[in-house]
Design an enzyme around this catalytic site. Structure first.
Site, PDB file in Angstrom:
ATOM      1  N   LEU A  17       0.862  -1.175   0.000  1.00 34.25           N
ATOM      2  CA  LEU A  17       0.000   0.000   0.000  1.00 34.25           C
ATOM      3  C   LEU A  17       0.898   1.224   0.000  1.00 34.25           C
ATOM      4  O   LEU A  17       1.974   1.207   0.611  1.00 34.25           O
ATOM      5  CB  LEU A  17      -0.902   0.041   1.251  1.00 34.25           C
ATOM      6  CG  LEU A  17      -2.003  -1.012   1.395  1.00 34.25           C
ATOM      7  CD1 LEU A  17      -2.715  -0.824   2.729  1.00 34.25           C
ATOM      8  CD2 LEU A  17      -2.990  -0.946   0.247  1.00 34.25           C
ATOM      9  N   ASP A  18       0.476   2.295  -0.665  1.00 32.82           N
ATOM     10  CA  ASP A  18       1.236   3.543  -0.613  1.00 32.82           C
ATOM     11  C   ASP A  18       1.329   4.023   0.833  1.00 32.82           C
ATOM     12  O   ASP A  18       0.457   3.723   1.661  1.00 32.82           O
ATOM     13  CB  ASP A  18       0.559   4.624  -1.453  1.00 32.82           C
ATOM     14  CG  ASP A  18       0.656   4.358  -2.954  1.00 32.82           C
ATOM     15  OD1 ASP A  18       1.481   3.503  -3.343  1.00 32.82           O
ATOM     16  OD2 ASP A  18      -0.088   5.001  -3.712  1.00 32.82           O
ATOM     17  N   ARG A  19       2.348   4.791   1.100  1.00 31.87           N
ATOM     18  CA  ARG A  19       2.588   5.262   2.472  1.00 31.87           C
ATOM     19  C   ARG A  19       1.383   6.000   3.046  1.00 31.87           C
ATOM     20  O   ARG A  19       1.020   5.812   4.207  1.00 31.87           O
ATOM     21  CB  ARG A  19       3.822   6.168   2.484  1.00 31.87           C
ATOM     22  CG  ARG A  19       4.204   6.658   3.879  1.00 31.87           C
ATOM     23  CD  ARG A  19       5.489   7.439   3.839  1.00 31.87           C
ATOM     24  NE  ARG A  19       5.888   7.882   5.169  1.00 31.87           N
ATOM     25  CZ  ARG A  19       7.025   8.506   5.439  1.00 31.87           C
ATOM     26  NH1 ARG A  19       7.882   8.766   4.466  1.00 31.87           N
ATOM     27  NH2 ARG A  19       7.309   8.876   6.671  1.00 31.87           N
ATOM     28  N   THR A  26      -1.762   5.723   2.151  1.00 35.84           N
ATOM     29  CA  THR A  26      -2.999   4.938   2.117  1.00 35.84           C
ATOM     30  C   THR A  26      -3.156   4.123   3.396  1.00 35.84           C
ATOM     31  O   THR A  26      -2.215   3.473   3.845  1.00 35.84           O
ATOM     32  CB  THR A  26      -3.015   4.000   0.896  1.00 35.84           C
ATOM     33  OG1 THR A  26      -2.827   4.771  -0.288  1.00 35.84           O
ATOM     34  CG2 THR A  26      -4.329   3.244   0.810  1.00 35.84           C
ATOM     35  N   ARG A  47      -5.033   6.204  -8.240  1.00 42.22           N
ATOM     36  CA  ARG A  47      -4.810   7.655  -8.239  1.00 42.22           C
ATOM     37  C   ARG A  47      -4.700   8.200  -9.667  1.00 42.22           C
ATOM     38  O   ARG A  47      -5.295   9.236 -10.004  1.00 42.22           O
ATOM     39  CB  ARG A  47      -3.541   7.969  -7.445  1.00 42.22           C
ATOM     40  CG  ARG A  47      -3.642   7.590  -5.983  1.00 42.22           C
ATOM     41  CD  ARG A  47      -2.290   7.505  -5.299  1.00 42.22           C
ATOM     42  NE  ARG A  47      -1.615   8.800  -5.242  1.00 42.22           N
ATOM     43  CZ  ARG A  47      -0.402   8.982  -4.733  1.00 42.22           C
ATOM     44  NH1 ARG A  47       0.276   7.934  -4.238  1.00 42.22           N
ATOM     45  NH2 ARG A  47       0.127  10.184  -4.696  1.00 42.22           N
TER      46      ARG A  47
END
Length: 325
Positions: free
Chosen positions: A148-150, A152, A250
């Site tokens: 997961l992105d930081r 998120t 995104r």
């Protein structure tokens, strides 16, 4: 055994080792095995030592795609590896462990908070994986199943055994994993249920930043999107990625001119500043759920409630922006 390296204070020099492969380690490719055994060694260097025969399995050379079998003896050559960092503070590890929403002998699912990377590196000392390894030192093979992105928040799955990791990676490859995200986007969504089918290309920018663009030269990427609720000038969407490309949700939403609120890389700067003034301090993207069948064919489904800061923004921040409070 390892000793300090004179060439780089951030590395240590490892010595030659021989490792006997057990049942849990079996089945993985030799290159993936080496990445874990030689942390910090560049990928290109790993492939070179394989090509040169510095790595031996049962006394012979192997290719990078060779899959290890139980009982194999692997000779690991000396290399400069990343020096072990300081252990995370006990309080950090404990707080991350308190966010575990499911755990059994094979799996662990955590409700990842925003602002914490999934793993350390690039100036980040400790990510989710390092904190959970510190909290669960008895688990020798704790590994990330996906990323997961930081910024998120939400459901993140980790495997406690190599066999579980291989099985889940196969589920991902076969498309048997269903993920749903909640995203608050700019604008009134009028597309209904929509399959965004746009290839994505990763571009590396100065400083190592990754930037993703829609491009016919990119990799296939598909995201299913449906409207959950409208909030005046914003729309809360449920997004189900069919593929797992970098920054996929995104970029796909931005390409339809409905960028995610709080997205500083692909978003609307004016709307981001307005939302920030009213309490939104980060990207409004939350991994709400993940589901997949287990080894027995039973469906497993995990859900993480919308993060407190995002729920608070919907309840108090959005009404203020709309002029209702």
């Amino acid at each position: 055994m390892q000793q300090k390296s004179d060439r780089d204070p951030g590395t240590v020099a490892s010595k030659v080792r021989k490792v006997r492969i057990d049942a849990e380690q079996a089945g993985q490719r030799i290159d993936n095995f080496l990445r874990r055994e030689l942390p910090g060694v560049p990928k290109g260097r790993l492939y070179r030592i394989l090509r040169r025969g510095e790595v031996r399995v049962n006394g012979g050379r192997v290719r990078a795609e060779y899959k290890l079998a139980k009982g194999d003896e692997v000779r690991i050559p000396p290399a400069r590896v990343r020096a072990p960092g300081d252990a995370p503070a006990a309080g950090q590890a404990t707080r991350m462990a308190e966010r575990i929403i499911y755990e059994d002998k094979r799996l662990l699912v955590v409700d990842k908070p925003s602002g914490i990377a999934v793993h350390g590196g690039s100036g980040i000392s400790h990510g989710v994986i390092e904190l959970l390894r510190a909290a669960r030192p008895e688990v020798k093979d704790l590994s990330l199943v996906h990323r997961l992105d930081r910024e998120t928040s939400g459901c993140l799955v980790l495997a406690k055994r190599r066999s579980a990791l291989r099985e889940l990676h196969e589920r991902f490859r076969e498309g048997d994993v269903q993920k749903h995200y909640l995203a608050l986007v700019v604008g009134d969504w009028q597309f209904g249920e929509q399959l965004i089918d746009k290839p994505l290309l990763v571009q590396n920018r100065r400083g190592g930043e990754r930037h993703v663009v829609v491009s016919n030269g990119g990799k296939p990427a598909q995201t299913e999107v449906a409207l959950s609720r409208t909030y005046g000038k914003y729309s809360l969407l449920v997004c189900g990625p069919r593929t797992g490309r970098t920054h996929q949700i995104r970029v796909h939403l931005a390409a339809l001119e409905h960028p995610i609120l709080g997205d500083e890389r692909y978003g609307d700067e004016e709307q981001n500043q307005l939302a920030k003034k009213h309490g939104l301090k980060r990207l409004f993207l939350h991994a709400q759920s993940i589901a997949f069948p287990d080894s027995s064919g039973n469906d497993l489904h995990f859900t993480a409630p919308l993060a407190d800061d995002l729920q608070r923004f919907l309840e108090t921040g959005v009404p203020k922006i709309q002029g209702k409070r």
